[in-house]
Design a protein around this motif. Structure first.
Motif, short mmCIF file in Angstrom:
data_model
loop_
_atom_site.label_atom_id
_atom_site.label_comp_id
_atom_site.label_asym_id
_atom_site.label_seq_id
_atom_site.Cartn_x
_atom_site.Cartn_y
_atom_site.Cartn_z
N GLY A 33 0.80 -1.23 0.00
CA GLY A 33 0.00 0.00 0.00
C GLY A 33 0.83 1.27 0.00
O GLY A 33 1.97 1.30 0.45
N GLY A 34 0.23 2.36 -0.50
CA GLY A 34 0.86 3.66 -0.42
C GLY A 34 2.10 3.81 -1.27
O GLY A 34 3.08 4.42 -0.84
N ASN A 35 2.05 3.26 -2.49
CA ASN A 35 3.15 3.41 -3.43
C ASN A 35 2.58 3.94 -4.76
O ASN A 35 1.54 4.59 -4.76
N ALA A 36 3.26 3.66 -5.85
CA ALA A 36 2.77 4.10 -7.16
C ALA A 36 2.79 2.93 -8.14
O ALA A 36 3.08 3.10 -9.33
N PHE A 37 2.48 1.73 -7.63
CA PHE A 37 2.37 0.57 -8.51
C PHE A 37 1.24 0.78 -9.51
O PHE A 37 0.20 1.36 -9.18
N SER A 38 1.44 0.28 -10.73
CA SER A 38 0.43 0.42 -11.77
C SER A 38 0.20 -0.92 -12.46
O SER A 38 0.87 -1.91 -12.17
N GLY A 39 -0.78 -0.94 -13.36
CA GLY A 39 -1.12 -2.19 -14.03
C GLY A 39 -2.15 -2.96 -13.23
O GLY A 39 -2.77 -2.44 -12.30
N GLY A 40 -2.30 -4.23 -13.56
CA GLY A 40 -3.30 -5.05 -12.91
C GLY A 40 -2.74 -5.87 -11.76
O GLY A 40 -1.54 -5.86 -11.48
N ILE A 41 -3.65 -6.60 -11.09
CA ILE A 41 -3.23 -7.52 -10.03
C ILE A 41 -2.83 -8.83 -10.69
O ILE A 41 -3.62 -9.41 -11.42
N PRO A 42 -1.62 -9.32 -10.45
CA PRO A 42 -1.23 -10.61 -11.04
C PRO A 42 -2.13 -11.73 -10.53
O PRO A 42 -2.38 -11.82 -9.33
N SER A 43 -2.61 -12.56 -11.44
CA SER A 43 -3.47 -13.67 -11.02
C SER A 43 -2.75 -14.60 -10.06
O SER A 43 -3.38 -15.29 -9.25
N GLU A 44 -1.41 -14.61 -10.12
CA GLU A 44 -0.62 -15.48 -9.25
C GLU A 44 -0.87 -15.21 -7.76
O GLU A 44 -0.71 -16.11 -6.93
N LEU A 45 -1.24 -13.96 -7.42
CA LEU A 45 -1.50 -13.66 -6.01
C LEU A 45 -2.69 -14.44 -5.49
O LEU A 45 -2.79 -14.74 -4.29
N GLY B 40 -7.83 -2.40 -13.70
CA GLY B 40 -8.29 -3.70 -14.17
C GLY B 40 -9.25 -4.34 -13.19
O GLY B 40 -9.73 -3.71 -12.24
N GLU B 41 -9.51 -5.61 -13.41
CA GLU B 41 -10.48 -6.33 -12.60
C GLU B 41 -9.80 -7.22 -11.55
O GLU B 41 -8.61 -7.53 -11.67
N ILE B 42 -10.58 -7.62 -10.56
CA ILE B 42 -10.07 -8.57 -9.57
C ILE B 42 -9.94 -9.93 -10.25
O ILE B 42 -10.91 -10.43 -10.83
#
Length: 206
Positions: free
Chosen positions: A123-135, A154-156
């Motif tokens: 949290g509290g950064n500047a990550f971009s793009g989607g959530i990797p499905s691997e998580l 993107g979507e969950i």
């Protein structure tokens, strides 16, 4: 063990710390340390606990960290750049705190290789793009997943339905959209925060 936390120590972390081959616990949190986390820290081959939170550390995280690490806390610093894909080569990692820094780029899908990971705070950064499905394929993830206050979109992923042990999920303050249906199976959630996004559709029956 080396405990230096909660002082007024300043300056940089000396590279010579990498010579401490038998060190398994290092806490330098809550000081006034600046500069980078030295790459030489990878030489601490027995290190299991690394806590550097609440300093003024900057630069990128080292590409390589000790594979023996179980806990990494570098939250509340000024670290920048991407989170290295090499994070996936830490088979013992259970807790990773990198919140409240200036990290950018995408979330490395290699995190899905950390099969003992119980808590992940980005949290509290500047990550971009989607959530990797691997998580969503980390059944060990049972304490908390915090992706809040980034630039994620993107979507969950549908794979999130597999996080049925997860206790806390925070996706707030991003640019997520789509359905909440993947969350319907998360029966152990105690805390869920999805505020300030662009989700749509009906609330899942859970």
């Amino acid at each position: 063990r080396l405990r230096l936390n909660g002082n007024r120590l300043s300056g940089t972390i000396p590279a010579e710390i990498g010579n401490l081959k038998n060190l398994n616990f290092l806490d330098m949190s809550e000081n006034h340390l600046v500069g980078p986390v030295p790459a030489a820290i990878s030489g601490c081959a027995s290190l299991e606990f690394l806590d550097l939170h609440s300093n003024a550390l900057s630069g990128a995280l080292p590409y390589s960290l000790p594979r023996s690490l179980q806990l990494i806390d570098v939250s509340d610093n000024q670290l920048a750049g991407p989170l290295s894909s090499s994070i996936g080569s830490m088979p013992e990692l259970t807790k990773l705190y990198v919140g409240n820094n200036r990290l950018t780029g995408s979330i490395p899908p290699e995190l899905g290789s950390c099969e003992k990971l119980q808590l992940l705070d980005l949290g509290g950064n500047a990550f971009s793009g989607g959530i990797p499905s691997e998580l969503g394929m980390l059944p060990s993830l049972e304490i908390s997943l915090n992706l809040s206050s980034n630039r994620l979109s993107g979507e969950i992923p549908s794979q999130f339905a597999g996080l049925d042990k997860l206790g806390s999920l925070d996706l707030s303050h991003n640019e997520f959209s789509g359905s909440l249906e993947p969350l319907a199976a998360l029966q152990n959630l105690v805390t869920l925060n999805i505020s300030y996004n662009a989700f749509s559709g009906e609330l899942p029956n859970t």
